[in-house]
Motif scaffolding. Sequence first.
Motif, PDB file in Angstrom:
ATOM      1  N   ASN A   1      21.489 -16.984 -54.455  1.00 13.32           N
ATOM      2  CA  ASN A   1      20.463 -16.179 -53.775  1.00 13.32           C
ATOM      3  C   ASN A   1      19.940 -16.925 -52.550  1.00 13.32           C
ATOM      4  N   ARG A   2      18.694 -17.410 -52.567  1.00 16.14           N
ATOM      5  CA  ARG A   2      18.096 -17.899 -51.324  1.00 16.14           C
ATOM      6  C   ARG A   2      18.591 -19.277 -50.904  1.00 16.14           C
TER       7      ARG A   2
ATOM      8  N   THR B   1       9.286 -15.969 -52.032  1.00 17.96           N
ATOM      9  CA  THR B   1      10.300 -15.069 -52.575  1.00 17.96           C
ATOM     10  C   THR B   1       9.775 -14.238 -53.732  1.00 17.96           C
TER      11      THR B   1
ATOM     12  N   ASP C   1      18.052 -23.028 -48.323  1.00 14.19           N
ATOM     13  CA  ASP C   1      17.106 -21.938 -48.111  1.00 14.19           C
ATOM     14  C   ASP C   1      16.879 -21.788 -46.601  1.00 14.19           C
TER      15      ASP C   1
END
Length: 341
Positions: free
Chosen positions: A251-252, A177, A317
């Motif tokens: 986010n991820r 990332t 993830d």
Amino acid sequence: MKTMIKGILASSLALSGFGYTAVADEEVNIYSARKEQLIKPLLETFQKKTGIKVNLVSGSADALLKRLQQEGRNSPADILITTDAGRLHRAKEAGVTQTLVSKKVEMAIPAQYRDIDMQWVGLSLRARPIMYVKGKVNPSELSTYEDLANPKWKGKICIRSSSNIYNQSLVASILATNGMDKTVEWAEGMVSNFAKPPRGGDRDQIKAAAAGQCDIAVANTYYLAGMLRSSDATQVAAAQKVAVFWPNQMNRGTHVNVSGIAVTKASKNKDNAVKLIEFLSSKEAQIFYGDVNGEFSVRKDVEPSDLLKSWGSFKADSINLSKLGEGNRNAVIALDKAGWK
């Protein structure tokens, strides 16, 4: 019963071999890096259901891979079971695995938990979240793995060494990332925030947090589950002092990894090996991983155990775990540059 017990041969790596010739039509031979008690009940069930004799050799992940390489085409092993996508990738790179062809497995296990070339597949899922000491850390202060490098956590973090494959895979996911420069900067910040030298296993980090040596531990969830279910009251007491925080939910997602399985290149009983993998990816077997092993299922249609549910749901993830193995070398470089011992 006697036949079943004889079929499950628990052998130490020090033994010269299985003690039989691997040519029978109805058997399957396994090299497993998983603790025997975590896999043996499933193998016994498979043997009872199918009549296929299961022969098991247990050992360390690195030693089993080396053994497969040394044995080459003469290896009696049909299957390799090991932990972490990084180790599965090493087996693939070493040329000791072969492509698995099974529509059942492809339908059962999401693509992100399978090698892109089907050289291995994940069997159980483990997350590596942040664990914090109740009453010492306000979870509202926590957010991401990246934030653990913030100076506000100086002297407050416990985590394993850079030689640990679980940490290497975590760093590989961060690299995917953030890139090398930012990952090295993050790792340097982590090192600055260590409460103690990064020694011992995941349970040791949790125990250290419970003992007041640090406020935060980074560890795999199944270790915490094992401690909470332990017959050792001191382990239970330590585990009860920490809570789970799922990082990177905005986010991820939280880093996850697998224990996994592969058909060996030397397999003499390939059809039986495929049948076993299909069984281990079945709903019946997948429930076992949560109820007994404290792991998450790789299947979307199997709910976590009550203990795992008690930690709350989380976004994982979505990176294909093949990328963790492919990124291992750069992860080690990043850790070395940061001085993470």
